[in-house]
Design a protein around this motif. Structure first.
Motif, mmCIF file in Angstrom:
data_model
loop_
_atom_site.group_PDB
_atom_site.id
_atom_site.type_symbol
_atom_site.label_atom_id
_atom_site.label_comp_id
_atom_site.label_asym_id
_atom_site.label_seq_id
_atom_site.Cartn_x
_atom_site.Cartn_y
_atom_site.Cartn_z
ATOM 1 N N ARG A 164 51.415 58.617 -20.028
ATOM 2 C CA ARG A 164 50.092 58.051 -20.288
ATOM 3 C C ARG A 164 48.997 58.776 -19.515
ATOM 4 O O ARG A 164 47.832 58.748 -19.915
ATOM 5 C CB ARG A 164 50.092 56.561 -19.919
ATOM 6 N N ASN A 165 49.359 59.411 -18.412
ATOM 7 C CA ASN A 165 48.385 60.179 -17.628
ATOM 8 C C ASN A 165 48.413 61.666 -17.964
ATOM 9 O O ASN A 165 47.821 62.473 -17.267
ATOM 10 C CB ASN A 165 48.611 59.973 -16.124
ATOM 11 N N GLY A 166 49.118 62.018 -19.051
ATOM 12 C CA GLY A 166 49.169 63.403 -19.488
ATOM 13 C C GLY A 166 50.270 64.224 -18.860
ATOM 14 O O GLY A 166 50.323 65.440 -19.065
ATOM 15 N N HIS A 167 51.187 63.580 -18.111
ATOM 16 C CA HIS A 167 52.240 64.388 -17.491
ATOM 17 C C HIS A 167 53.266 64.850 -18.514
ATOM 18 O O HIS A 167 53.467 64.213 -19.550
ATOM 19 C CB HIS A 167 52.906 63.652 -16.314
ATOM 20 N N ILE A 168 53.889 65.982 -18.234
ATOM 21 C CA ILE A 168 55.031 66.478 -19.002
ATOM 22 C C ILE A 168 56.147 66.732 -18.004
ATOM 23 O O ILE A 168 55.915 67.282 -16.934
ATOM 24 C CB ILE A 168 54.694 67.737 -19.819
ATOM 25 N N GLY A 169 57.385 66.345 -18.366
ATOM 26 C CA GLY A 169 58.385 66.210 -17.326
ATOM 27 C C GLY A 169 57.813 65.198 -16.340
ATOM 28 O O GLY A 169 57.197 64.201 -16.730
ATOM 29 N N PHE A 170 58.004 65.453 -15.055
ATOM 30 C CA PHE A 170 57.308 64.644 -14.052
ATOM 31 C C PHE A 170 56.252 65.490 -13.343
ATOM 32 O O PHE A 170 56.005 65.335 -12.152
ATOM 33 C CB PHE A 170 58.310 64.067 -13.046
ATOM 34 N N ASN A 171 55.635 66.387 -14.083
ATOM 35 C CA ASN A 171 54.518 67.161 -13.548
ATOM 36 C C ASN A 171 53.257 66.309 -13.686
ATOM 37 O O ASN A 171 52.674 66.203 -14.772
ATOM 38 C CB ASN A 171 54.375 68.484 -14.301
ATOM 39 N N GLU A 172 52.876 65.688 -12.592
ATOM 40 C CA GLU A 172 51.787 64.735 -12.592
ATOM 41 C C GLU A 172 50.431 65.444 -12.551
ATOM 42 O O GLU A 172 50.356 66.660 -12.298
ATOM 43 C CB GLU A 172 51.924 63.807 -11.384
ATOM 44 N N ASP A 195 56.258 63.941 -5.887
ATOM 45 C CA ASP A 195 55.903 62.531 -5.714
ATOM 46 C C ASP A 195 55.350 62.017 -7.034
ATOM 47 O O ASP A 195 54.542 62.685 -7.688
ATOM 48 C CB ASP A 195 54.846 62.373 -4.616
ATOM 49 N N LEU A 196 55.772 60.825 -7.415
ATOM 50 C CA LEU A 196 55.339 60.268 -8.695
ATOM 51 C C LEU A 196 54.025 59.512 -8.551
ATOM 52 O O LEU A 196 53.788 58.805 -7.567
ATOM 53 C CB LEU A 196 56.426 59.348 -9.260
ATOM 54 N N ASP A 197 53.185 59.672 -9.558
ATOM 55 C CA ASP A 197 51.879 59.028 -9.594
ATOM 56 C C ASP A 197 52.039 57.513 -9.727
ATOM 57 O O ASP A 197 53.000 57.019 -10.328
ATOM 58 C CB ASP A 197 51.108 59.588 -10.792
ATOM 59 N N ALA A 198 51.073 56.785 -9.175
ATOM 60 C CA ALA A 198 51.130 55.318 -9.234
ATOM 61 C C ALA A 198 51.203 54.826 -10.673
ATOM 62 O O ALA A 198 51.904 53.848 -10.968
ATOM 63 C CB ALA A 198 49.916 54.729 -8.522
ATOM 64 N N SER A 199 50.493 55.494 -11.589
ATOM 65 C CA SER A 199 50.521 55.056 -12.989
ATOM 66 C C SER A 199 51.897 55.274 -13.609
ATOM 67 O O SER A 199 52.340 54.486 -14.459
ATOM 68 C CB SER A 199 49.450 55.789 -13.792
ATOM 69 N N THR A 200 52.581 56.328 -13.190
ATOM 70 C CA THR A 200 53.943 56.577 -13.681
ATOM 71 C C THR A 200 54.898 55.517 -13.154
ATOM 72 O O THR A 200 55.751 55.000 -13.896
ATOM 73 C CB THR A 200 54.407 57.977 -13.249
ATOM 74 N N PHE A 223 63.311 49.079 -14.180
ATOM 75 C CA PHE A 223 63.876 48.684 -12.894
ATOM 76 C C PHE A 223 63.631 47.203 -12.628
ATOM 77 O O PHE A 223 63.446 46.777 -11.494
ATOM 78 C CB PHE A 223 63.285 49.548 -11.771
ATOM 79 N N GLY A 224 63.617 46.430 -13.716
ATOM 80 C CA GLY A 224 63.462 44.983 -13.592
ATOM 81 C C GLY A 224 62.142 44.565 -12.988
ATOM 82 O O GLY A 224 62.043 43.500 -12.369
ATOM 83 N N GLY A 225 61.119 45.388 -13.179
ATOM 84 C CA GLY A 225 59.817 45.079 -12.619
ATOM 85 C C GLY A 225 59.621 45.580 -11.204
ATOM 86 O O GLY A 225 58.510 45.529 -10.678
ATOM 87 N N ALA A 226 60.699 46.051 -10.569
ATOM 88 C CA ALA A 226 60.595 46.603 -9.218
ATOM 89 C C ALA A 226 60.052 48.029 -9.277
ATOM 90 O O ALA A 226 60.042 48.673 -10.330
ATOM 91 C CB ALA A 226 61.958 46.592 -8.537
ATOM 92 N N THR A 227 59.617 48.540 -8.144
ATOM 93 C CA THR A 227 59.115 49.909 -8.081
ATOM 94 C C THR A 227 60.273 50.891 -8.245
ATOM 95 O O THR A 227 61.275 50.789 -7.535
ATOM 96 C CB THR A 227 58.410 50.173 -6.742
ATOM 97 N N PRO A 228 60.158 51.850 -9.162
ATOM 98 C CA PRO A 228 61.210 52.870 -9.313
ATOM 99 C C PRO A 228 61.230 53.787 -8.091
ATOM 100 O O PRO A 228 60.348 53.716 -7.230
ATOM 101 C CB PRO A 228 60.770 53.643 -10.563
ATOM 102 N N PRO A 229 62.219 54.676 -8.010
ATOM 103 C CA PRO A 229 62.162 55.714 -6.978
ATOM 104 C C PRO A 229 60.814 56.434 -7.040
ATOM 105 O O PRO A 229 60.285 56.686 -8.125
ATOM 106 C CB PRO A 229 63.315 56.644 -7.345
ATOM 107 N N THR A 230 60.281 56.771 -5.900
ATOM 108 C CA THR A 230 58.930 57.329 -5.844
ATOM 109 C C THR A 230 58.908 58.854 -5.944
ATOM 110 O O THR A 230 57.832 59.445 -5.970
ATOM 111 C CB THR A 230 58.230 56.904 -4.545
ATOM 112 N N GLN A 231 60.088 59.472 -6.003
ATOM 113 C CA GLN A 231 60.168 60.917 -6.159
ATOM 114 C C GLN A 231 61.140 61.268 -7.284
ATOM 115 O O GLN A 231 62.030 60.481 -7.625
ATOM 116 C CB GLN A 231 60.639 61.591 -4.875
#
Length: 242
Positions: free
Chosen positions: A135-143, A156-161, A169-177
């Protein structure tokens, strides 16, 4: 660049699968670059169905996945290795020793990333790279902000990702990297297919196709590639012409 419009999500996904099948028939030892996510599920369903119908074989193919979460073992059902196994690899005749996914548990991530790049080169490079778009225009995890020349690395993953992926992840925060192929790696592919479906992707698609080429929208880098096709449903492609 080619922009292909389809009336429904299923029609767009099935057309992508049929393009992959066409390439497999033409080159049985095809090297695929693969993506995960809800957008790709109907693509893999269609490929499995065509394999079971005896129309295509993956026996000579190899694959490299775009990315993997850091810290998730491959046995975790939320990992991209487990996802690919359950949605495609375990359901077709591909040799799983030739299916490669970044190692989210690598003791030395930098060394593994260099090795991943080397494995792609040793395989002859990626013939057909399948991409989604965030949604933020990333491809792969290239933020947003990613260097267009970047190679495989931990990011590091963007907050929007994180917010978008929390549902898995059941509403929990996914891994951040995550470890991801870089934009430079992606652009080395001989052919790129981008599948985008749903109204939530409309803004990202418009920015990628009509906005300024900028790291602010990583997918704009694809406009520098000579062989890219965009496959859009009615909702994602509503703001762009064919």
């Amino acid at each position: 660049m080619r922009i292909n419009h389809f009336p429904t999500t299923v029609a767009a996904a099935h057309a992508v699968a049929d393009r992959i099948a066409e390439r497999l028939k033409a080159k049985p030892n095809l090297v695929l670059g693969l993506a995960t996510g809800v957008t790709m599920e109907p693509v893999y369903e269609r490929l499995v169905a065509r394999h079971r119908a005896g129309e295509i074989s993956f026996a000579g193919a190899s694959s490299f996945n775009l990315d993997e979460y850091v810290g998730l073992p491959p046995s975790d059902p939320r990992s991209y290795r487990a996802t690919m196994d359950s949605q495609l690899f375990d359901l077709v005749d591909i040799d799983k020793t030739r299916t490669f996914v970044p190692d989210g548990l690598a003791a030395d991530p930098d060394a593994f990333a260099r090795r991943y790049e080397a494995m792609i080169r040793e395989a002859g490079g990626i013939d057909l790279q399948l991409l989604g778009i965030g949604r933020n225009g990333h491809i792969g995890f290239n933020e947003p902000g990613a260097d267009f020349a970047a190679r495989t690395r931990v990011v590091d993953l963007d907050a929007s990702t994180l917010e978008a992926n929390s549902a898995f992840f059941g509403g929990a925060t996914p891994p951040t990297q995550a470890m991801t192929m870089g934009i430079g790696t992606i652009l080395d592919s001989r052919e790129i297919i981008v599948l985008a479906t749903g109204a939530v992707k409309r803004d990202a698609v418009r920015a990628a196709l009509t906005g300024p080429v900028s790291p602010d929208c990583p997918a704009t880098a694809l406009r520098n590639h000579p062989n890219v096709g965009w496959w859009l449903d009615a909702e994602s492609g509503a703001d762009v012409a064919a």
